[in-house]
Design an enzyme around this catalytic site. Structure first.
Site, mmCIF file in Angstrom:
data_model
loop_
_atom_site.group_PDB
_atom_site.id
_atom_site.type_symbol
_atom_site.label_atom_id
_atom_site.label_comp_id
_atom_site.label_asym_id
_atom_site.label_seq_id
_atom_site.Cartn_x
_atom_site.Cartn_y
_atom_site.Cartn_z
ATOM 1 C CE1 TYR A 1 -4.161 -1.367 8.601
ATOM 2 C CE2 TYR A 1 -3.140 -3.522 8.780
ATOM 3 C CZ TYR A 1 -3.205 -2.276 8.200
ATOM 4 O OH TYR A 1 -2.296 -1.940 7.208
ATOM 5 C CE1 TYR B 1 0.721 0.711 4.540
ATOM 6 C CE2 TYR B 1 0.031 -1.586 4.488
ATOM 7 C CZ TYR B 1 0.623 -0.536 5.154
ATOM 8 O OH TYR B 1 1.122 -0.721 6.426
ATOM 9 C CB SER C 1 2.168 -10.092 10.160
ATOM 10 O OG SER C 1 1.550 -11.107 9.412
ATOM 11 C CD GLU C 2 0.664 -3.974 7.254
ATOM 12 O OE1 GLU C 2 -0.498 -3.558 7.280
ATOM 13 O OE2 GLU C 2 1.662 -3.207 7.228
ATOM 14 C CG HIS C 3 7.092 -5.288 5.561
ATOM 15 N ND1 HIS C 3 7.210 -4.719 4.313
ATOM 16 C CD2 HIS C 3 6.856 -4.257 6.419
ATOM 17 C CE1 HIS C 3 7.060 -3.409 4.404
ATOM 18 N NE2 HIS C 3 6.842 -3.109 5.671
#
Length: 486
Positions: free
Chosen positions: A190, A86, A208-210
């Protein structure tokens, strides 16, 4: 084992599927609405559709694993990896893009924030250890017996995860530039939490996104619901729509079943899947006071054109995130210069709108509670559209065919606790052992699942809670069967 599930949200559906696959379990779902799915739903009109609730798929392996165990194979749906993850647009004109690979991310950091590269590496390296520790200590365990939590190992884990620090304070020990601190602490939103007070354990989300990626369910997140419903029917689960459970029939320390339309439906056990704090009335208990999560002002827009030059997910930051959070969580007022999240799935999924057109979803964190009359806030809604038009979606207003607005008042009417969009807030004393567990009352055969129940909110995490509950109920049934035979 006759089991009633009150509410057809994702937690209830997964619990029902996991139980119905086991011999000896008969499952009924009672849903007050005319469809299953809860917050996993679509806004639909004239050939357009857009997710009404969750949009970001995190922890994809967890989601796939639990769906597979529930009988939904990976061939029945498609997860599309978002790359880039994003964009974050800052008020000074800087746009920071989160990338799917470490190499690309380091190049982006070097371009915009030279000198922070090693800080990013350290963040990812140290958070990997914390993620492994946190998953085993908290995400994969339940704490119905509170003493199970207070082990020396868990206390050490909490210390290593800096649970005493806020998420933002913790992230600031890694990054020097305030924009990067924002970029790696805003993720508490979130699940409806304030990055300035949510504990640092939630820093595992930006890690965790990465590490695991951000994904999109082709056709929309809510497209999973028909798959689950089909599997439920095939498994023989009885689905009762437009059937609101009025209360449980209680005898001593157990329930005898559920009362619907003044009629008693007898069951051996009941699982509550409504927004938990509001389930107290059904369970004939006095509701405890919890801190609700933030709510959201949601705009669903159908557009005459596509904005192909934008990513699926974007954040448009206001001038002062701290002031926005103070308005939402402390003063409970409408923010003057809010951060805005947009979801533009038509970039990668043409099935959501007629050819050449698109759908767009905008979300603004706002206070929970019923004290604001949102029917009188058209000026605020217009301001959000104006901001998006100025900052990223040129001539947006003239491209709108129609728009639907969902407010905290709507969320409260739907049954969400104080209109909060994510269950109870992820505060320190509402996390882990302090969060309601899957057996929240002293009743021996009443259980709960959902965003307000440990381990917490977010679709994969709620599914993990459903799996832990189902595992417990299956084990409990086996023990009872052995006891009867012996």
């Amino acid at each position: 084992m006759r089991t009633a599930i009150v509410g057809g949200g994702i937690g209830g559906l997964i619990t029902a599927l996991l139980l119905s696959k086991r011999r000896g379990f008969s499952v009924d779902i009672f849903e007050k609405e005319n469809k299953l799915g809860g917050r996993l739903a679509f806004v639909e009109k004239d050939g357009y559709k857009i997710d009404e609730g969750p949009t970001i798929v995190l922890l994809p392996l967890m989601l796939e694993r639990i769906l597979d165990e529930a009988g939904i194979s990976a061939s029945q749906y498609e997860l599309i990896r978002c790359d880039p993850l994003y964009d974050i647009h800052f008020p000074d004109g800087t746009t920071y893009t989160k990338k799917a690979t470490e190499k690309d991310q380091l190049e982006e950091i070097s371009r915009l924030f030279p000198g922070e590269e090693q800080n990013y590496r350290r963040f990812m390296t140290e958070l990997k250890k914390r993620f492994e520790l946190g998953s085993k200590a908290f995400l994969e365990k339940t704490f119905v017996n509170k003493r199970d939590f207070w082990t020396w190992q868990n206390i050490k884990a909490l210390k290593k995860m800096n649970a005493n620090k806020s998420m933002r304070k913790f992230v600031s020990t890694y990054f020097h530039d305030e924009r990067l601190v924002d970029a790696y602490s805003l993720q508490s939103l979130y699940i409806g939490g304030n990055p300035y007070s949510a504990p640092a354990i939630y820093s595992l989300v930006p890690y965790s996104e990465h590490a695991h990626g951000i994904y999109y369910v082709k056709g929309g997140y809510a497209s999973l619901v028909p798959l689950l419903e089909k599997a439920l029917i095939e498994q023989g689960v009885n689905i009762h729509l437009n059937k609101a459970v009025q209360e449980l029939s209680i005898s001593g320390d157990k329930t005898e079943g559920v009362i619907v339309d003044e009629k008693l439906y007898p069951f051996d056990q009941v699982v509550l899947n409504g927004d938990f704090p509001n389930m107290a009335k059904i369970a004939r208990k006095k509701e405890k006071k919890y801190v609700p999560s933030s709510s959201c002002l949601l705009l669903y827009l159908v557009l005459k054109r596509k904005y192909d030059h934008h990513n699926v997910h974007q954040y448009f930051m206001g001038n002062d995130l701290a002031k926005h959070m103070e308005a939402v969580f402390k003063h409970k007022t409408i923010p003057e210069d809010p951060a805005i999240y947009t979801f533009n799935p038509s970039v990668i999924d043409p099935s959501l709108a007629p050819e050449g057109k698109s759908v767009l979803y905008a979300l603004v964190p706002v206070p929970s509670g019923g004290h604001i009359d949102w029917s009188n806030q058209q000026g605020f809604v217009d301001g959000i559209i104006r901001t998006l038009e100025e900052k990223g979606f040129e001539e947006l207003r003239k491209e709108i065919e129609w728009v639907k607005v969902r407010t905290p008042n709507d969320a409260q009417a739907f049954g969400l606790y104080e209109g909060g969009s994510f269950g109870i807030a992820p505060e320190l004393f509402q996390s882990g052992v302090f969060r309601p567990q899957y057996q929240p009352y002293e009743y021996k055969n009443v259980f709960a699942v959902g965003a307000s129940i440990h381990p917490g909110g977010g679709v994969p995490i709620v599914m993990q809670g459903a799996k832990m509950l189902a595992d417990h109920l299956i084990e409990q049934s086996s023990v009872q069967t052995v006891a009867k035979l012996s």
